[in-house]
Write an enzyme that holds these catalytic residues in place. Structure first.
Site, PDB file in Angstrom:
ATOM      1  N   ASP A 102       0.841  -1.202   0.000  1.00  0.00           N
ATOM      2  CA  ASP A 102       0.000   0.000   0.000  1.00  0.00           C
ATOM      3  C   ASP A 102       0.880   1.258   0.000  1.00  0.00           C
ATOM      4  O   ASP A 102       0.373   2.374  -0.137  1.00  0.00           O
ATOM      5  CB  ASP A 102      -0.999   0.002   1.159  1.00  0.00           C
ATOM      6  CG  ASP A 102      -0.337  -0.048   2.519  1.00  0.00           C
ATOM      7  OD1 ASP A 102       0.891  -0.265   2.596  1.00  0.00           O
ATOM      8  OD2 ASP A 102      -1.059   0.126   3.531  1.00  0.00           O
ATOM      9  N   SER A 103       2.212   1.079   0.093  1.00  0.00           N
ATOM     10  CA  SER A 103       3.138   2.193  -0.131  1.00  0.00           C
ATOM     11  C   SER A 103       2.937   2.784  -1.525  1.00  0.00           C
ATOM     12  O   SER A 103       3.427   3.875  -1.808  1.00  0.00           O
ATOM     13  CB  SER A 103       4.591   1.732   0.037  1.00  0.00           C
ATOM     14  OG  SER A 103       4.867   0.620  -0.793  1.00  0.00           O
ATOM     15  N   ASP A 127      -0.869  -6.167  -0.104  1.00  0.00           N
ATOM     16  CA  ASP A 127      -1.210  -5.516   1.160  1.00  0.00           C
ATOM     17  C   ASP A 127      -2.717  -5.316   1.247  1.00  0.00           C
ATOM     18  O   ASP A 127      -3.353  -4.898   0.261  1.00  0.00           O
ATOM     19  CB  ASP A 127      -0.558  -4.117   1.217  1.00  0.00           C
ATOM     20  CG  ASP A 127       0.608  -4.051   2.182  1.00  0.00           C
ATOM     21  OD1 ASP A 127       0.798  -4.973   2.997  1.00  0.00           O
ATOM     22  OD2 ASP A 127       1.354  -3.050   2.101  1.00  0.00           O
ATOM     23  N   LYS A 169      -1.056  -9.461   3.075  1.00  0.00           N
ATOM     24  CA  LYS A 169      -0.354  -8.976   4.261  1.00  0.00           C
ATOM     25  C   LYS A 169      -1.227  -7.944   4.948  1.00  0.00           C
ATOM     26  O   LYS A 169      -1.903  -7.159   4.279  1.00  0.00           O
ATOM     27  CB  LYS A 169       0.993  -8.351   3.860  1.00  0.00           C
ATOM     28  CG  LYS A 169       1.784  -7.781   5.050  1.00  0.00           C
ATOM     29  CD  LYS A 169       3.233  -7.450   4.698  1.00  0.00           C
ATOM     30  CE  LYS A 169       3.407  -6.136   3.965  1.00  0.00           C
ATOM     31  NZ  LYS A 169       2.904  -4.973   4.721  1.00  0.00           N
ATOM     32  N   GLU A 223      -1.396  -5.297   8.728  1.00  0.00           N
ATOM     33  CA  GLU A 223      -0.617  -4.706   9.815  1.00  0.00           C
ATOM     34  C   GLU A 223      -1.279  -4.944  11.175  1.00  0.00           C
ATOM     35  O   GLU A 223      -2.489  -4.794  11.305  1.00  0.00           O
ATOM     36  CB  GLU A 223      -0.483  -3.183   9.603  1.00  0.00           C
ATOM     37  CG  GLU A 223       0.292  -2.806   8.349  1.00  0.00           C
ATOM     38  CD  GLU A 223       0.394  -1.288   8.145  1.00  0.00           C
ATOM     39  OE1 GLU A 223       0.047  -0.507   9.064  1.00  0.00           O
ATOM     40  OE2 GLU A 223       0.823  -0.890   7.039  1.00  0.00           O
ATOM     41  N   GLU A 249       9.129  -4.008  10.699  1.00  0.00           N
ATOM     42  CA  GLU A 249       9.488  -2.704  10.142  1.00  0.00           C
ATOM     43  C   GLU A 249       9.882  -1.736  11.253  1.00  0.00           C
ATOM     44  O   GLU A 249       9.184  -1.606  12.266  1.00  0.00           O
ATOM     45  CB  GLU A 249       8.289  -2.125   9.356  1.00  0.00           C
ATOM     46  CG  GLU A 249       8.576  -0.710   8.829  1.00  0.00           C
ATOM     47  CD  GLU A 249       7.583  -0.200   7.800  1.00  0.00           C
ATOM     48  OE1 GLU A 249       6.654  -0.924   7.438  1.00  0.00           O
ATOM     49  OE2 GLU A 249       7.782   0.948   7.350  1.00  0.00           O
TER      50      GLU A 249
HETATM   51  N1  LIG Z   1       9.374   5.386  -0.228  1.00  0.00           N
HETATM   52  C1  LIG Z   1       8.904   4.694   0.817  1.00  0.00           C
HETATM   53  N2  LIG Z   1       9.734   3.878   1.489  1.00  0.00           N
HETATM   54  C2  LIG Z   1       9.288   3.172   2.548  1.00  0.00           C
HETATM   55  O1  LIG Z   1      10.085   2.415   3.135  1.00  0.00           O
HETATM   56  C3  LIG Z   1       7.921   3.289   2.929  1.00  0.00           C
HETATM   57  C4  LIG Z   1       7.087   4.140   2.181  1.00  0.00           C
HETATM   58  N3  LIG Z   1       7.598   4.844   1.154  1.00  0.00           N
HETATM   59  N4  LIG Z   1       5.763   4.275   2.473  1.00  0.00           N
HETATM   60  C5  LIG Z   1       5.157   3.354   3.390  1.00  0.00           C
HETATM   61  C6  LIG Z   1       6.057   3.065   4.506  1.00  0.00           C
HETATM   62  C7  LIG Z   1       6.363   4.285   5.341  1.00  0.00           C
HETATM   63  N5  LIG Z   1       7.719   4.035   5.720  1.00  0.00           N
HETATM   64  C8  LIG Z   1       8.595   4.978   6.241  1.00  0.00           C
HETATM   65  C9  LIG Z   1       8.539   6.279   5.829  1.00  0.00           C
HETATM   66  C10 LIG Z   1       9.414   7.213   6.335  1.00  0.00           C
HETATM   67  C11 LIG Z   1      10.365   6.835   7.282  1.00  0.00           C
HETATM   68  C12 LIG Z   1      11.290   7.862   7.821  1.00  0.00           C
HETATM   69  O2  LIG Z   1      11.378   8.953   7.307  1.00  0.00           O
HETATM   70  N6  LIG Z   1      11.999   7.547   8.889  1.00  0.00           N
HETATM   71  C13 LIG Z   1      12.939   8.458   9.526  1.00  0.00           C
HETATM   72  C14 LIG Z   1      13.349   7.936  10.874  1.00  0.00           C
HETATM   73  C15 LIG Z   1      12.229   8.026  11.868  1.00  0.00           C
HETATM   74  C16 LIG Z   1      12.703   8.004  13.285  1.00  0.00           C
HETATM   75  O3  LIG Z   1      13.493   8.898  13.640  1.00  0.00           O
HETATM   76  O4  LIG Z   1      12.278   7.132  14.051  1.00  0.00           O
HETATM   77  C17 LIG Z   1      14.207   8.594   8.685  1.00  0.00           C
HETATM   78  O5  LIG Z   1      14.929   9.573   8.899  1.00  0.00           O
HETATM   79  O6  LIG Z   1      14.474   7.727   7.869  1.00  0.00           O
HETATM   80  C18 LIG Z   1      10.412   5.527   7.684  1.00  0.00           C
HETATM   81  C19 LIG Z   1       9.534   4.583   7.152  1.00  0.00           C
HETATM   82  C20 LIG Z   1       8.164   2.769   5.247  1.00  0.00           C
HETATM   83  N7  LIG Z   1       7.379   2.620   4.038  1.00  0.00           N
HETATM   84  C1  LIG Z   2       7.259  -1.406   3.348  1.00  0.00           C
HETATM   85  C2  LIG Z   2       6.463  -2.637   3.066  1.00  0.00           C
HETATM   86  C3  LIG Z   2       6.690  -3.701   4.079  1.00  0.00           C
HETATM   87  C4  LIG Z   2       5.004  -2.308   2.924  1.00  0.00           C
HETATM   88  O1  LIG Z   2       4.159  -2.661   3.715  1.00  0.00           O
HETATM   89  C5  LIG Z   2       4.609  -1.500   1.761  1.00  0.00           C
HETATM   90  O2  LIG Z   2       5.423  -1.297   0.857  1.00  0.00           O
HETATM   91  O3  LIG Z   2       3.461  -1.063   1.739  1.00  0.00           O
HETATM   92 MG   LIG Z   3       2.289  -1.656   3.456  1.00  0.00          MG
END
Ligand SMILES: Nc1nc(=O)c2c([nH]1)NC[C@@H]1CN(c3ccc(C(=O)N[C@@H](CCC(=O)O)C(=O)O)cc3)CN21
Ligand SMILES: CC(C)C(=O)C(=O)O
Ligand SMILES: [Mg+2]
Length: 292
Positions: free
Chosen positions: A44-45, A83, A113, A115, A182
């Site tokens: 669903d990303s 998803d 899948k 959540e 995750e």
């Molecule tokens: N492009 C993309 N990649 C992904 O891995 C992803 C998506 N979109 N969309 C759905 C979810 C959302 N996810 C995400 C989105 C943003 C961060 C992020 O910006 N994390 C921060 C750290 C956060 C913290 O400090 O705890 C980073 O700086 O990477 C993490 C997972 C993982 N999934």
């Molecule tokens: C990041 C993965 C595990 C996901 O759920 C997605 O792409 O939606």
């Molecule tokens: Mg997902």
């Protein structure tokens, strides 16, 4: 024959790590399949990376079915996991089974899948009872982004870690064949991986999982802006594509495209003087009627 849940169990048993990647369309699904990726996730990303939303919450079941069909058509060998989007499994087990069933029956996916932990174990049990393989997803749950206060690393304190391990075991008892972990500390993911008898697939969960999953737009660095910390760009596709498109625009503008090779000619011996004369007559007619 596609990769099955039994093949994945055997991969965990024999210590072969499992690579999973998201795809939302036919061309990238084909490339992933040809690259030998065993699991393709229609995540669903897609809401964020293919449709331009800020979260995954607006994605609908109809959209997931639409994209799942394209990915299934693009793959021969990979297991396709779809998803379940927000609100398609939280309300009741009945809705969860119907909606999971549509991703399988209409979308053509081999597994779904969803959540969450204890709050969705009844739904997992009922979907599995309907004959549908279910992959779990714990830790950072994008569909709970507002509750988490952003996409933040989870399970950093004892109480949260204990709850996560309990949830993993509850999901396993309910019948999951694999579990996405995750956004959790690597040692927590390592513990869950040792405890569970089914493969864990990590994203931002360290190197000790049985497999890894990445979002295709991150692997190829398709979108501008910084990548999440858990991602590594294996290709700078965004830059390459932007440069190629700028060269195309330039070639059109300066008349260099299309060239002879990209154009079609009349049959040999065709009287081109006749065509020139025809064009002159029509041009003359247009002028005299005042339309030119
Ligand atoms: N492009 C993309 N990649 C992904 O891995 C992803 C998506 N979109 N969309 C759905 C979810 C959302 N996810 C995400 C989105 C943003 C961060 C992020 O910006 N994390 C921060 C750290 C956060 C913290 O400090 O705890 C980073 O700086 O990477 C993490 C997972 C993982 N999934
Ligand atoms: C990041 C993965 C595990 C996901 O759920 C997605 O792409 O939606
Ligand atoms: Mg997902």
């Amino acid at each position: 024959m596609r990769i099955t849940v039994r093949d994945l169990a055997e991969m965990k048993r024999s210590g072969q790590r499992i690579a999973m990647v998201t795809a939302y369309d036919y061309p990238l699904a084909r490339l992933l399949d040809e690259a030998g990726i065993p699991i393709v996730l229609v995540g669903d990303s897609l809401g964020m990376t293919a449709l331009g939303y800020e979260t995954t919450l607006p994605v609908t079941l109809e959209e997931m079915i639409h994209h799942t069909k394209a990915v299934v058509r693009g793959t021969q060998r990979a297991m396709v996991v779809a998803d379940m989007p927000f609100l398609t499994y939280q309300i009741s087990s009945e809705e969860a089974v119907r909606n999971a069933g549509r991703l399988i029956q209409e979308g053509g996916a081999q597994a779904v899948k969803l959540e969450g932990g204890r709050s969705v174990v009844d739904q997992v049990r009922r979907i599995v009872a309907a004959g549908i393989p279910v992959m779990g997803h714990l830790g950072l749950l994008p569909q709970s982004v507002h509750q988490m206060g952003g996409f933040r690393v989870q399970a950093r304190a004892r109480e949260q870690i204990q709850i996560l391990i309990e949830d993993a075991l509850l999901l396993r008892e309910a019948g999951i064949f694999s579990l996405v972990l995750e956004g959790i500390p690597a040692p927590v993911a390592r513990a869950v991986t040792e405890i569970l008898d089914v493969p864990t697939i990590g994203i931002g969960a360290g190197p000790h999982c049985d497999g890894q999953v990445q979002v295709i737009a991150d692997l190829l660095h398709l979108l501008p802006g910084p990548l999440p910390r858990h991602a590594r760009p294996f290709l700078e596709a965004g830059e390459l594509i932007r440069d190629a498109l700028a060269r195309y625009a330039e070639a059109v503008q300066n008349g260099e495209f299309p060239g002879t090779a990209e154009s079609f000619q009349l049959p040999k011996g065709f009287d081109t003087a006749w065509l020139d004369d025809l064009a002159r007559q029509f041009a003359e007619r247009a002028r005299s009627s005042g339309a030119g």
